[in-house]
Every structure is written in structure tokens, then in C-alpha cells.
Enzyme design. Sequence first.
Site, PDB file in Angstrom:
ATOM      1  N   GLY A  10       3.019 -15.948   7.521  1.00 37.45           N
ATOM      2  CA  GLY A  10       2.242 -16.974   7.888  1.00 37.45           C
ATOM      3  C   GLY A  10       3.070 -17.964   8.501  1.00 37.45           C
ATOM      4  N   GLY A 108       9.553 -15.844   5.805  1.00 43.14           N
ATOM      5  CA  GLY A 108       9.862 -15.880   4.536  1.00 43.14           C
ATOM      6  C   GLY A 108      10.308 -14.767   4.012  1.00 43.14           C
ATOM      7  CB  ILE A 132       4.096 -24.042   3.496  1.00 40.94           C
ATOM      8  CG1 ILE A 132       2.967 -23.081   2.951  1.00 40.94           C
ATOM      9  CG2 ILE A 132       3.762 -24.445   4.940  1.00 40.94           C
ATOM     10  CD1 ILE A 132       1.520 -23.718   2.865  1.00 40.94           C
ATOM     11  CG  ASP A 133       3.979 -20.520  -0.520  1.00 45.85           C
ATOM     12  OD1 ASP A 133       3.374 -21.315  -0.224  1.00 45.85           O
ATOM     13  OD2 ASP A 133       3.591 -19.321  -0.633  1.00 45.85           O
ATOM     14  CG  MET A 175      -1.996 -22.194   0.622  1.00 47.45           C
ATOM     15  SD  MET A 175      -1.382 -21.699   2.145  1.00 47.45           S
ATOM     16  CE  MET A 175      -2.923 -21.018   2.919  1.00 47.45           C
ATOM     17  N   GLY A 176       0.343 -21.594  -2.847  1.00 45.65           N
ATOM     18  CA  GLY A 176       1.487 -21.197  -3.798  1.00 45.65           C
ATOM     19  C   GLY A 176       0.949 -19.885  -4.458  1.00 45.65           C
ATOM     20  NE  ARG A 261     -19.999 -32.133  -6.399  1.00 51.32           N
ATOM     21  CZ  ARG A 261     -21.051 -32.215  -7.584  1.00 51.32           C
ATOM     22  NH1 ARG A 261     -20.588 -31.759  -8.749  1.00 51.32           N
ATOM     23  NH2 ARG A 261     -22.127 -32.859  -7.390  1.00 51.32           N
ATOM     24  CD  GLN A 269      -2.236 -26.461   0.737  1.00 48.89           C
ATOM     25  OE1 GLN A 269      -1.656 -26.673  -0.169  1.00 48.89           O
ATOM     26  NE2 GLN A 269      -3.480 -25.457   1.048  1.00 48.89           N
ATOM     27  NE  ARG A 270      -0.106 -20.388   6.961  1.00 49.83           N
ATOM     28  CZ  ARG A 270      -0.713 -19.322   6.761  1.00 49.83           C
ATOM     29  NH1 ARG A 270      -0.229 -18.854   5.520  1.00 49.83           N
ATOM     30  NH2 ARG A 270      -1.041 -18.572   7.690  1.00 49.83           N
TER      31      ARG A 270
END
Length: 346
Positions: A10, A108, A132-133, A175-176, A261, A269-270
Site C-alpha cells: 500500500g 512494508g 502507515i501502520d 487503519m491498522g 454515528r 490516512q494514506r
Amino acid sequence: MHVAILTGGGDCPGLNAVIRSVTLALSQAGAGKVSGVRQGFLGLLEDRVVPLDPAAVRGLINVGGTLLGSHNKADPFAYFGAGGADCSARALACLERHQIDVLVAVGGDGTMTIAEKFARLGVPVVGVPKTIDNDLMHNERSFGFDSAVAVVADALGRLETTARSHGRVMVLETMGRHAGWIALEGGVAGGADAIVLPEWPCHVDALAALCEQRRAEQGYAIVCVAEGAQVDGLDPDGPGNIGQRLMQALGQRLGPEADPRFTLLGHLQRGGSPTAFDRALATRFGVQAAELVLQRRFNHMVALQQARCVAVPLGDVAGCSRLVPQDDELLLAARRQGLLVGVAQG
Ligand code: F6P
């Protein structure tokens, strides 16, 4: 020497900065020829090799995405997907055809695992950690993480004002998949009331109780949940699922006034420009990768340890995830502030 760079998995903010940094450092050192492989390992299978030089990478430090493109499914050892054919010979033939001496693989866990397999076949490889993780082993920070955390913190700040206006419970999904670093750091920085991570299962009842308490104190409550979080009975089956299910489960327990909500941040986020921190980190990683190439110290990944760039063997990185440990300082700080963080099942 002919060095080829590829970006796999990613994308994330800072990839262009690292491509730029490797290219400039190698050119500055007069190391020889630099090329880029388009769309990660797919480019080796499809022979997509393009020349890189300082002119091609100038002005890219603040540009998101990757000028080389990326792919998160093209594994030459299992093409396409688990059980797929081993096409690594095709990739090796591409390297040979272009007389590529060294491959710099930016990516990654998946990318490092593939890179390590090529290293075992005799390809000189240097890895650069990107995700990003922030979950690559033996690396305290990967670039892209800081940018993702900034997006989460900003989103939580925006949710706070609307949650306050309506007296609502808001659920934000980050994310994660395996590691909760983004939800933890973004959640703390954005002022969430509860943070749910993949590392520890959590009870909806405990979350509902905290939301009720926060609503009594401040009129609203905000939950930040990682996409891979385990909440009892709720199956974290992909993005958009756990956050939505959590919103529904909280709605059933809290009554109509809480009117929960849900927001899925997803690929926001990316995307976009890297933070200044990520630009600087990507630049440092790129220079360190070039240094490993020049020293002919192959089959290592650049890593940040105790704020310094080091090299770790690819074999130590491939196939594992760096999860949030029980004694993480930020995790403990969050708990001491009364945040509900991944409450273990009783
Ligand atoms: O890079 C890993 C990650 O950020 C995960 O947290 C998330 O599940 C995944 O990317 C989604 O990627 P894509 O939708 O591109 O497959």
C-alpha cells in the site's frame, strides 16, 4: 553499478521523498545508474523499468503517493495470491536483462518478505521500511505513520465539535489490521475518550459504560477503533465493519439520546502530502539505503532505533508484525488519563 528502486504494498506519504533521497544520494556519490521499477514487483514481472536521475526526482519531497506506482498483490513467488504460480524466474530475468546489480525495495512486511526471498536467490537487496501502520519489526518509526496520525488527530478534533453540539457518541475507525499504533497515537493526540486496539480484546459493555460516564460529564463521547480490533461478538472482518458494528452495538446499549454515528477514515490516512517529520525521516532512510548500497552491505533493511538509522537483517524482519506492547509508554499514559484502552476480557 546499476541500482533499481521499487515501492511495494500500500502506498503512503513519504514514498516520493525516499525515492528522491536514494536517487540524489547515489547520484551525488557517482555510484552509477539508477532506475525505478513501476508498480512494485509487478514491474519486474512485466518489465517496467524506467530511468531515474536527479532531474526526475526534484520537487517531490512534499508530494504524496509514489511516482513509481505500487501494487500490493503482485508477489512473484505466488502470482496472483496464495497458491499462485512461482514466477520469480521471470523477475530474475528482468533484473538480468537490465543488468540491475542491486534492488532497493521500499515497503512494508509483505515487501520485505518478498525481498528476503529474492535475497536468498542471490539478488543483492536493500530494504526501506514504509507503512502507515508502523508495524515493521526492529523499526521504531516508519515514514507515513506520522502523516496518518495527523489525519486521525485532525478528524477526531472535527468529530469533537459536532459530537459536542449534538450530545452524541461518535465512533472513528482508523487503519491498522494487526497493530494499533495509528489508533493509539492518533486517538491520544485527537483527544478520544476510548481507544480500541487489535492487540487486546474489548467488551462492548465496558465501552458503553465509559461512553455513558463521559456523556454524563461532558455531554458526548468519542471512540477511536482500529480496523482489526477485537470487540466481543463483533467480527472485525475488514474496513468499515468493526466501527459500524460498534456504533450499532453502542446504540443498542445507550438509548436514543446518545444517537451514535460512525466515520470510516479509510484511505484518507494514506493520501496527501507527508508531514515535515515524514519528509525528514524518508530522506534519512533514503540516504542510509544509498549508504548500504555503497558499502555493499546487502540483504539488510534500514531501520530507526533509539532515534538513529541502523541496518537490520531482512531475515529478522520478514513475516512478523511489531505490535503495541503492554508496557508501551503512550499506552500507559493513556490509561493513566482514564482512557479506556483495549480492556482485556474478564
Ligand atoms: O498498509 C496497511 C494498511 O494501511 C492496513 O491498515 C489496511 O488494512 C490496508 O492498508 C488497506 O489497504 P488496501 O485497501 O490498499 O488493500
